[in-house]
Design a protein around this motif. Sequence first.
Motif, PDB file in Angstrom:
ATOM      1  N   VAL A  75       0.816  -1.217   0.000  1.00 20.65           N
ATOM      2  CA  VAL A  75       0.000   0.000   0.000  1.00 20.65           C
ATOM      3  C   VAL A  75       0.854   1.275   0.000  1.00 20.65           C
ATOM      4  N   LEU A  78       2.310   1.798  -3.466  1.00 24.71           N
ATOM      5  CA  LEU A  78       1.295   2.203  -4.440  1.00 24.71           C
ATOM      6  C   LEU A  78       0.931   3.676  -4.268  1.00 24.71           C
ATOM      7  N   ARG A  90      -5.676  -0.103  -8.055  1.00 20.81           N
ATOM      8  CA  ARG A  90      -4.620  -1.097  -8.290  1.00 20.81           C
ATOM      9  C   ARG A  90      -4.539  -2.091  -7.136  1.00 20.81           C
ATOM     10  N   TRP A  91      -4.678  -1.599  -5.908  1.00 22.39           N
ATOM     11  CA  TRP A  91      -4.594  -2.490  -4.761  1.00 22.39           C
ATOM     12  C   TRP A  91      -5.761  -3.473  -4.760  1.00 22.39           C
ATOM     13  N   TYR A  95      -4.045  -6.559  -6.403  1.00 26.63           N
ATOM     14  CA  TYR A  95      -3.442  -7.238  -5.264  1.00 26.63           C
ATOM     15  C   TYR A  95      -4.461  -8.007  -4.429  1.00 26.63           C
ATOM     16  N   ALA A 131      -4.638  -1.144   6.002  1.00 32.59           N
ATOM     17  CA  ALA A 131      -4.295  -0.928   4.594  1.00 32.59           C
ATOM     18  C   ALA A 131      -5.395  -0.130   3.897  1.00 32.59           C
ATOM     19  N   LEU A 135      -5.427   3.873   2.268  1.00 33.82           N
ATOM     20  CA  LEU A 135      -5.920   4.205   0.929  1.00 33.82           C
ATOM     21  C   LEU A 135      -7.078   5.200   0.998  1.00 33.82           C
TER      22      LEU A 135
END
Length: 188
Positions: A75, A78, A90-91, A95, A131, A135
């Motif tokens: 994280v 990113l 994207r995460w 991921y 996480a 974000l």
Amino acid sequence: MTGAVSPRRADTRRNHERILAVAAESLARSAELSFNAIAKAAEVGVGTVYRHFPTPEALILAVYRRELQHLVEVVPRLLAEHPPEDAFRRWVSGYLAHYMITKRGLADAMTHATKSPGRMPADTYDALVGAVAALVDANVTAGTVRADLNPETVLRGLGGLFYLSPAEHWQEHAADLTDLLWRGMRSD
């Protein structure tokens, strides 16, 4: 030689990491673990596997912690490399969804390994919430999402990723779910 690591300790750490990597690959395919097969693939003796992980449950929990740590540790990178909205997308798609799709055997093994109360790593949920919070906070600061978002609610919303099938176009479905969730999170 302050700070130097003895060659034996470095070798022990390499063996430990190789065993975990091989076990993770094995658990991606099946919930069953064979210490002999893991030892062979990791190019160590079976005694080395048992020295590091005395039981299959200990190995499964170590793999689980390692995989979760990788998921959480990506994280900050990113967020450093991408705008907050892109980092979130994207995460989730690259991921988190990938983790859920490729770790089905690990999930089954964790269920078996944690049958007794208190065996599930207590910090798992907190790590994932942390996480997601990072974000969400970055996006709140950027003005792309509402300031009243609760990271736990966002994480629960991502629970739909559990229903993705590796036999289908899971990347597209993960992107669709992310878009749906994002529309509910937007600040406008």
